[in-house]
Motif scaffolding. Structure first.
Motif, mmCIF file in Angstrom:
data_model
loop_
_atom_site.group_PDB
_atom_site.id
_atom_site.type_symbol
_atom_site.label_atom_id
_atom_site.label_comp_id
_atom_site.label_asym_id
_atom_site.label_seq_id
_atom_site.Cartn_x
_atom_site.Cartn_y
_atom_site.Cartn_z
ATOM 1 N N ALA A 145 0.829 -1.208 0.000
ATOM 2 C CA ALA A 145 0.000 0.000 0.000
ATOM 3 C C ALA A 145 0.867 1.262 0.000
ATOM 4 C CB ALA A 145 -0.936 -0.003 1.208
ATOM 5 N N ALA A 146 1.914 1.274 0.827
ATOM 6 C CA ALA A 146 2.816 2.433 0.858
ATOM 7 C C ALA A 146 3.565 2.565 -0.461
ATOM 8 C CB ALA A 146 3.800 2.302 2.021
ATOM 9 N N PHE A 147 3.927 1.442 -1.071
ATOM 10 C CA PHE A 147 4.609 1.481 -2.362
ATOM 11 C C PHE A 147 3.698 2.075 -3.430
ATOM 12 C CE2 PHE A 147 5.749 -0.487 -6.456
ATOM 13 C CZ PHE A 147 7.042 0.010 -6.581
ATOM 14 N N ASP A 148 2.429 1.658 -3.445
ATOM 15 C CA ASP A 148 1.476 2.192 -4.419
ATOM 16 C C ASP A 148 1.323 3.710 -4.262
ATOM 17 O OD1 ASP A 148 1.118 -0.380 -5.397
ATOM 18 O OD2 ASP A 148 -0.747 -0.710 -4.266
ATOM 19 N N MET A 149 1.287 4.201 -3.021
ATOM 20 C CA MET A 149 1.200 5.643 -2.787
ATOM 21 C C MET A 149 2.473 6.333 -3.266
ATOM 22 S SD MET A 149 -0.906 6.104 0.825
ATOM 23 C CE MET A 149 0.577 6.429 1.671
ATOM 24 N N TRP A 150 3.644 5.721 -3.009
ATOM 25 C CA TRP A 150 4.909 6.308 -3.451
ATOM 26 C C TRP A 150 4.955 6.400 -4.975
ATOM 27 C CZ3 TRP A 150 8.785 4.463 -6.574
ATOM 28 C CH2 TRP A 150 9.915 5.273 -6.660
ATOM 29 N N VAL A 151 4.490 5.357 -5.679
ATOM 30 C CA VAL A 151 4.480 5.367 -7.144
ATOM 31 C C VAL A 151 3.630 6.519 -7.661
ATOM 32 C CG1 VAL A 151 3.696 4.119 -9.211
ATOM 33 C CG2 VAL A 151 5.013 2.922 -7.457
ATOM 34 N N ALA A 152 2.453 6.723 -7.068
ATOM 35 C CA ALA A 152 1.577 7.819 -7.502
ATOM 36 C C ALA A 152 2.269 9.174 -7.328
ATOM 37 C CB ALA A 152 0.267 7.781 -6.724
ATOM 38 N N GLU A 153 2.958 9.369 -6.205
ATOM 39 C CA GLU A 153 3.684 10.623 -5.972
ATOM 40 C C GLU A 153 4.894 10.744 -6.894
ATOM 41 O OE1 GLU A 153 4.689 10.688 -1.830
ATOM 42 O OE2 GLU A 153 2.589 10.596 -1.214
ATOM 43 N N ALA A 154 5.597 9.647 -7.113
ATOM 44 C CA ALA A 154 6.815 9.668 -7.940
ATOM 45 C C ALA A 154 6.509 10.005 -9.392
ATOM 46 C CB ALA A 154 7.525 8.318 -7.851
ATOM 47 N N LYS A 155 5.327 9.661 -9.855
ATOM 48 C CA LYS A 155 4.965 9.972 -11.243
ATOM 49 C C LYS A 155 4.985 11.468 -11.496
ATOM 50 C CE LYS A 155 2.305 5.859 -12.351
ATOM 51 N NZ LYS A 155 0.983 5.295 -12.663
ATOM 52 N N THR A 156 4.635 12.260 -10.506
ATOM 53 C CA THR A 156 4.694 13.709 -10.693
ATOM 54 C C THR A 156 6.051 14.272 -10.276
ATOM 55 O OG1 THR A 156 3.699 14.079 -8.518
ATOM 56 C CG2 THR A 156 2.213 14.000 -10.407
ATOM 57 N N LYS A 157 6.662 13.698 -9.269
ATOM 58 C CA LYS A 157 7.944 14.219 -8.776
ATOM 59 C C LYS A 157 9.094 13.941 -9.741
ATOM 60 C CE LYS A 157 11.124 13.986 -4.865
ATOM 61 N NZ LYS A 157 11.402 13.401 -3.563
ATOM 62 N N PHE A 158 9.157 12.727 -10.297
ATOM 63 C CA PHE A 158 10.315 12.329 -11.104
ATOM 64 C C PHE A 158 10.050 12.280 -12.603
ATOM 65 C CE2 PHE A 158 11.065 10.216 -6.955
ATOM 66 C CZ PHE A 158 12.203 10.907 -6.603
ATOM 67 N N ALA A 159 8.810 12.228 -13.016
ATOM 68 C CA ALA A 159 8.517 12.052 -14.440
ATOM 69 C C ALA A 159 8.022 13.326 -15.097
ATOM 70 C CB ALA A 159 7.488 10.935 -14.613
ATOM 71 N N SER A 160 8.415 14.455 -14.585
ATOM 72 C CA SER A 160 7.990 15.722 -15.141
ATOM 73 C C SER A 160 8.562 15.924 -16.539
ATOM 74 C CB SER A 160 8.446 16.868 -14.230
ATOM 75 O OG SER A 160 8.126 18.092 -14.821
ATOM 76 N N VAL A 161 7.703 16.258 -17.479
ATOM 77 C CA VAL A 161 8.119 16.483 -18.861
ATOM 78 C C VAL A 161 8.983 17.732 -18.970
ATOM 79 C CG1 VAL A 161 7.285 16.964 -21.193
ATOM 80 C CG2 VAL A 161 6.090 15.311 -19.752
ATOM 81 N N ASP A 162 8.730 18.725 -18.140
ATOM 82 C CA ASP A 162 9.431 20.003 -18.233
ATOM 83 C C ASP A 162 10.804 20.002 -17.551
ATOM 84 O OD1 ASP A 162 7.247 21.027 -19.585
ATOM 85 O OD2 ASP A 162 6.279 21.693 -17.742
#
Length: 108
Positions: free
Chosen positions: A82-99
């Motif tokens: 569950a904590a991993f799933d929450m981390w993945v959701a946050e990481a998608k915006t933190k680390f995968a920024s197009v800009d």
């Protein structure tokens, strides 16, 4: 031996690591997991580990891979699914920024 960003993995899952190098040989080592993998420029290496205890685990690059790399730390945090799933959701915006510009160690 802390890091700015660390690897986050779910507990009791087989984690496959694929490593390569961009500039010099690095050696990704986490003694608690019994894992060491060399990252060699121009070559892919693979290994795996399975963590069965939650917490933070530390290692470091075990190669003399260049100036300012003598004590390159590694942190792996093992968390519940569950904590991993929450981390993945946050990481998608933190680390995968197009800009955000891409930076690699060789460019420093």
């Amino acid at each position: 031996m802390g890091t700015n960003n660390h690897v986050v993995v779910p507990i009791n899952k087989t984690i496959r690591l694929i490593a390569t190098g961009a500039d010099v040989i690095h050696a990704w080592t986490i003694p608690a997991f019994g894992v060491k993998i060399d990252a060699v420029p121009g070559r892919l290496n693979a290994t795996w580990f399975k963590a069965n205890k939650e917490g933070k685990f530390y290692g470091q690059c075990s190669e003399l891979c260049g100036a300012r790399h003598a004590f390159m730390p590694i942190t792996v945090e093992v968390v519940s699914q569950a904590a991993f799933d929450m981390w993945v959701a946050e990481a998608k915006t933190k680390f995968a920024s197009v800009d955000a510009p891409t930076r690699v160690a060789a460019g420093r």
